[in-house]
Design a protein around this motif. Structure first.
Motif, PDB file in Angstrom:
ATOM      1  N   LEU A   1       0.830  -1.202   0.000  1.00 30.23           N
ATOM      2  CA  LEU A   1       0.000   0.000   0.000  1.00 30.23           C
ATOM      3  C   LEU A   1       0.864   1.250   0.000  1.00 30.23           C
ATOM      4  O   LEU A   1       0.574   2.217  -0.723  1.00 30.23           O
ATOM      5  CB  LEU A   1      -0.931  -0.005   1.210  1.00 30.23           C
ATOM      6  N   ALA A   2       1.927   1.249   0.778  1.00 28.08           N
ATOM      7  CA  ALA A   2       2.843   2.392   0.777  1.00 28.08           C
ATOM      8  C   ALA A   2       3.420   2.613  -0.614  1.00 28.08           C
ATOM      9  O   ALA A   2       3.578   3.759  -1.068  1.00 28.08           O
ATOM     10  CB  ALA A   2       3.959   2.171   1.794  1.00 28.08           C
ATOM     11  N   CYS A   3       3.724   1.520  -1.312  1.00 25.99           N
ATOM     12  CA  CYS A   3       4.232   1.605  -2.685  1.00 25.99           C
ATOM     13  C   CYS A   3       3.187   2.243  -3.599  1.00 25.99           C
ATOM     14  O   CYS A   3       3.501   3.139  -4.393  1.00 25.99           O
ATOM     15  CB  CYS A   3       4.623   0.218  -3.173  1.00 25.99           C
TER      16      CYS A   3
ATOM     17  N   ALA B   1      -6.101  -4.809  10.982  1.00 27.19           N
ATOM     18  CA  ALA B   1      -6.488  -5.174   9.618  1.00 27.19           C
ATOM     19  C   ALA B   1      -7.533  -4.217   9.061  1.00 27.19           C
ATOM     20  O   ALA B   1      -7.458  -3.785   7.898  1.00 27.19           O
ATOM     21  CB  ALA B   1      -7.012  -6.606   9.584  1.00 27.19           C
ATOM     22  N   ALA B   2      -8.535  -3.882   9.868  1.00 27.07           N
ATOM     23  CA  ALA B   2      -9.582  -2.965   9.403  1.00 27.07           C
ATOM     24  C   ALA B   2      -9.002  -1.577   9.129  1.00 27.07           C
ATOM     25  O   ALA B   2      -9.432  -0.897   8.187  1.00 27.07           O
ATOM     26  CB  ALA B   2     -10.702  -2.887  10.429  1.00 27.07           C
ATOM     27  N   SER B   3      -8.035  -1.154   9.928  1.00 26.50           N
ATOM     28  CA  SER B   3      -7.389   0.143   9.699  1.00 26.50           C
ATOM     29  C   SER B   3      -6.655   0.139   8.358  1.00 26.50           C
ATOM     30  O   SER B   3      -6.703   1.134   7.609  1.00 26.50           O
ATOM     31  CB  SER B   3      -6.417   0.464  10.835  1.00 26.50           C
ATOM     32  N   TYR B   4      -5.996  -0.971   8.056  1.00 29.22           N
ATOM     33  CA  TYR B   4      -5.339  -1.091   6.748  1.00 29.22           C
ATOM     34  C   TYR B   4      -6.370  -1.024   5.623  1.00 29.22           C
ATOM     35  O   TYR B   4      -6.183  -0.293   4.632  1.00 29.22           O
ATOM     36  CB  TYR B   4      -4.543  -2.397   6.647  1.00 29.22           C
ATOM     37  N   LEU B   5      -7.443  -1.796   5.725  1.00 30.54           N
ATOM     38  CA  LEU B   5      -8.440  -1.844   4.648  1.00 30.54           C
ATOM     39  C   LEU B   5      -9.117  -0.486   4.463  1.00 30.54           C
ATOM     40  O   LEU B   5      -9.465  -0.111   3.334  1.00 30.54           O
ATOM     41  CB  LEU B   5      -9.457  -2.935   4.940  1.00 30.54           C
ATOM     42  N   ARG B   6      -9.310   0.246   5.532  1.00 30.75           N
ATOM     43  CA  ARG B   6      -9.833   1.607   5.407  1.00 30.75           C
ATOM     44  C   ARG B   6      -8.870   2.468   4.593  1.00 30.75           C
ATOM     45  O   ARG B   6      -9.275   3.197   3.681  1.00 30.75           O
ATOM     46  CB  ARG B   6     -10.047   2.215   6.792  1.00 30.75           C
ATOM     47  N   GLU B   7      -7.586   2.403   4.920  1.00 27.68           N
ATOM     48  CA  GLU B   7      -6.608   3.243   4.220  1.00 27.68           C
ATOM     49  C   GLU B   7      -6.512   2.854   2.753  1.00 27.68           C
ATOM     50  O   GLU B   7      -6.401   3.715   1.871  1.00 27.68           O
ATOM     51  CB  GLU B   7      -5.242   3.125   4.906  1.00 27.68           C
ATOM     52  N   ALA B   8      -6.566   1.555   2.474  1.00 25.79           N
ATOM     53  CA  ALA B   8      -6.531   1.105   1.082  1.00 25.79           C
ATOM     54  C   ALA B   8      -7.772   1.594   0.337  1.00 25.79           C
ATOM     55  O   ALA B   8      -7.699   1.995  -0.833  1.00 25.79           O
ATOM     56  CB  ALA B   8      -6.442  -0.419   1.033  1.00 25.79           C
ATOM     57  N   SER B   9      -8.921   1.564   0.996  1.00 27.07           N
ATOM     58  CA  SER B   9     -10.163   2.027   0.385  1.00 27.07           C
ATOM     59  C   SER B   9     -10.103   3.516   0.059  1.00 27.07           C
ATOM     60  O   SER B   9     -10.609   3.958  -0.983  1.00 27.07           O
ATOM     61  CB  SER B   9     -11.328   1.746   1.339  1.00 27.07           C
TER      62      SER B   9
ATOM     63  N   LEU C   1      -7.584   5.126  -0.861  1.00 26.97           N
ATOM     64  CA  LEU C   1      -6.754   5.304  -2.055  1.00 26.97           C
ATOM     65  C   LEU C   1      -7.509   4.918  -3.315  1.00 26.97           C
ATOM     66  O   LEU C   1      -7.431   5.615  -4.335  1.00 26.97           O
ATOM     67  CB  LEU C   1      -5.473   4.473  -1.928  1.00 26.97           C
ATOM     68  N   THR C   2      -8.248   3.829  -3.273  1.00 25.67           N
ATOM     69  CA  THR C   2      -8.886   3.304  -4.488  1.00 25.67           C
ATOM     70  C   THR C   2     -10.322   3.776  -4.679  1.00 25.67           C
ATOM     71  O   THR C   2     -10.848   3.724  -5.788  1.00 25.67           O
ATOM     72  CB  THR C   2      -8.898   1.761  -4.453  1.00 25.67           C
ATOM     73  N   GLY C   3     -10.965   4.190  -3.594  1.00 30.98           N
ATOM     74  CA  GLY C   3     -12.377   4.554  -3.680  1.00 30.98           C
ATOM     75  C   GLY C   3     -13.322   3.378  -3.588  1.00 30.98           C
ATOM     76  O   GLY C   3     -14.541   3.555  -3.685  1.00 30.98           O
ATOM     77  N   ALA C   4     -12.796   2.175  -3.390  1.00 29.98           N
ATOM     78  CA  ALA C   4     -13.651   0.990  -3.280  1.00 29.98           C
ATOM     79  C   ALA C   4     -14.380   0.998  -1.943  1.00 29.98           C
ATOM     80  O   ALA C   4     -13.811   1.372  -0.914  1.00 29.98           O
ATOM     81  CB  ALA C   4     -12.811  -0.274  -3.394  1.00 29.98           C
ATOM     82  N   PRO C   5     -15.652   0.578  -1.902  1.00 32.63           N
ATOM     83  CA  PRO C   5     -16.391   0.538  -0.641  1.00 32.63           C
ATOM     84  C   PRO C   5     -15.917  -0.617   0.227  1.00 32.63           C
ATOM     85  O   PRO C   5     -15.269  -1.551  -0.258  1.00 32.63           O
ATOM     86  CB  PRO C   5     -17.834   0.324  -1.101  1.00 32.63           C
ATOM     87  N   PRO C   6     -16.223  -0.580   1.504  1.00 28.71           N
ATOM     88  CA  PRO C   6     -15.869  -1.706   2.380  1.00 28.71           C
ATOM     89  C   PRO C   6     -16.493  -3.003   1.907  1.00 28.71           C
ATOM     90  O   PRO C   6     -17.616  -3.021   1.410  1.00 28.71           O
ATOM     91  CB  PRO C   6     -16.436  -1.283   3.739  1.00 28.71           C
ATOM     92  N   ASP C   7     -15.764  -4.084   2.058  1.00 27.10           N
ATOM     93  CA  ASP C   7     -16.258  -5.394   1.666  1.00 27.10           C
ATOM     94  C   ASP C   7     -17.193  -5.926   2.745  1.00 27.10           C
ATOM     95  O   ASP C   7     -16.857  -5.898   3.939  1.00 27.10           O
ATOM     96  CB  ASP C   7     -15.066  -6.345   1.482  1.00 27.10           C
ATOM     97  N   PRO C   8     -18.373  -6.428   2.373  1.00 23.97           N
ATOM     98  CA  PRO C   8     -19.324  -6.930   3.389  1.00 23.97           C
ATOM     99  C   PRO C   8     -18.789  -8.100   4.196  1.00 23.97           C
ATOM    100  O   PRO C   8     -19.315  -8.392   5.274  1.00 23.97           O
ATOM    101  CB  PRO C   8     -20.547  -7.323   2.559  1.00 23.97           C
TER     102      PRO C   8
ATOM    103  N   TRP D   1     -16.778   2.715   7.792  1.00 21.32           N
ATOM    104  CA  TRP D   1     -17.709   1.618   7.520  1.00 21.32           C
ATOM    105  C   TRP D   1     -19.129   2.132   7.369  1.00 21.32           C
ATOM    106  O   TRP D   1     -19.841   1.752   6.428  1.00 21.32           O
ATOM    107  CB  TRP D   1     -17.602   0.605   8.656  1.00 21.32           C
ATOM    108  N   GLU D   2     -19.536   2.986   8.247  1.00 22.76           N
ATOM    109  CA  GLU D   2     -20.923   3.447   8.265  1.00 22.76           C
ATOM    110  C   GLU D   2     -21.227   4.462   7.156  1.00 22.76           C
ATOM    111  O   GLU D   2     -22.351   4.520   6.655  1.00 22.76           O
ATOM    112  CB  GLU D   2     -21.250   4.034   9.634  1.00 22.76           C
ATOM    113  N   GLN D   3     -20.214   5.208   6.763  1.00 22.73           N
ATOM    114  CA  GLN D   3     -20.459   6.279   5.802  1.00 22.73           C
ATOM    115  C   GLN D   3     -20.264   5.861   4.347  1.00 22.73           C
ATOM    116  O   GLN D   3     -20.821   6.480   3.450  1.00 22.73           O
ATOM    117  CB  GLN D   3     -19.525   7.468   6.104  1.00 22.73           C
ATOM    118  N   THR D   4     -19.474   4.807   4.107  1.00 17.86           N
ATOM    119  CA  THR D   4     -19.115   4.509   2.727  1.00 17.86           C
ATOM    120  C   THR D   4     -19.515   3.133   2.232  1.00 17.86           C
ATOM    121  O   THR D   4     -19.437   2.875   1.034  1.00 17.86           O
ATOM    122  CB  THR D   4     -17.584   4.630   2.531  1.00 17.86           C
TER     123      THR D   4
END
Length: 318
Positions: free
Chosen positions: A182-184, A240-248, A250-257, A312-315
């Protein structure tokens, strides 16, 4: 006192993130606070502990005197890699470490086979931190970028014990490897191969709901619900959730259910007053404390927990 007021009454390393992510402050406000990290509080204290050779505690991963200590109380967190990770995560601008990259290239070697610092070694987690820190300090770490593509295991993740023959991925190693990738991608945009590796690594975690063995559906271990700051190398649902938030972001993808169970466990750990308690960081020597003791409300964990739940709640897409 509200939780937000309590969080804002913090070291600049934490405060600027609260301003940006929870308080909705204007960029000029949180950027000004972030600029103070190198000259005040935690950041200034840690920068002052850097040696003239560019290292902290005289070593790459361990302090120079670690092997000679009569008694060891766990992994020490004072050496160069851990110090760089803290400064980067706190938001210190790379300009405050001008010359550090060159000094480490000249003076620092890994305890593993005396390998040069910026080339990394064989441990996935070590290489992930080196990749992120190198990108931050402007080092050419393209070799490490390719290393992660080449060392991804068939199940989509990574394992630091691959060198011992392991062919099954580890939650810990996979999350830390993903953070390096992700840093890359934040710094360079990445390549088709690195983006595919990141997606496969995320899928490894998501198809296990961030918490369960794929083979049996059982929880992988009690450590998944051990929320302690600093995170260090330890996997947890909040990490893990903090990582997935940061990745989201960057990409604009919504959280995975498939994160739903993990999110509910993070929510359940929040105290009635809106704060999360420090479960206790991993033991070992530190330069100085940066958060509450075990059992007390943690500002760092409350920052991470609050912004994960907000995201999670907003996106998320219903």
């Amino acid at each position: 006192m509200t939780v937000l007021t309590w969080l804002l009454d913090s070291d600049p390393a934490l405060r600027w993130q609260v301003e940006r992510d929870l308080a909705g402050a204007a960029p000029e406000v949180w950027e000004a606070t972030r600029a103070r990290v190198a000259t005040e509080g935690f950041g200034a204290r840690l920068l002052a502990l850097q040696g003239s050779d560019g290292q902290w505690a005289g070593g790459a991963y361990f302090p120079a005197d670690f092997a000679s200590r009569a008694q060891k109380t766990g992994q020490p967190w004072t050496a160069t890699t851990w110090s760089l990770c803290s400064l980067r995560e706190w938001g210190v601008d790379a300009s405050a470490l001008r010359g550090t990259a060159e000094l480490l290239a000249e003076n620092s070697r890994w305890e593993y086979e005396d390998l040069p610092y910026w080339g990394g070694e064989v441990d996935c987690c070590v290489n992930a931190w080196t990749l992120a820190n190198g990108l931050w300090l402007g080092v050419d770490v393209s070799g490490l970028v390719e290393w992660f593509v080449e060392h991804q295991l068939p199940d989509g993740g990574w394992n630091c014990e691959w060198v011992e023959g392991s062919t099954r991925s580890s939650f810990h190693s996979t999350l830390n490897s993903l953070k390096g990738l992700l840093a890359c991608h934040q710094a360079t945009g990445g390549t088709g191969a690195t983006l595919a590796a990141q997606r496969a690594g995320e899928e490894y975690l998501l198809e296990r709901a961030l918490i369960r063995r794929r083979s049996t559906g059982e929880q992988v271990g009690p450590w998944v619900e051990r929320f302690g700051y600093p995170f260090r190398w330890l996997y947890s649902l909040l990490n893990a959730a903090s990582y997935l938030r940061e990745a989201s972001l960057l990409t604009g993808a919504p959280p995975d259910p498939r994160m739903t169970e993990a999110i509910e466990r993070i929510r359940a750990a929040r105290q009635p007053d809106g704060r999360w308690l420090q479960n206790g960081p991993l033991p070992g020597d530190v330069w100085f404390e940066t958060d509450a003791p075990a059992g007390e409300p943690s500002k760092w964990l409350t920052l991470h927990g609050s912004r994960v739940l907000d995201w999670w709640e907003q996106t998320r897409v219903s």
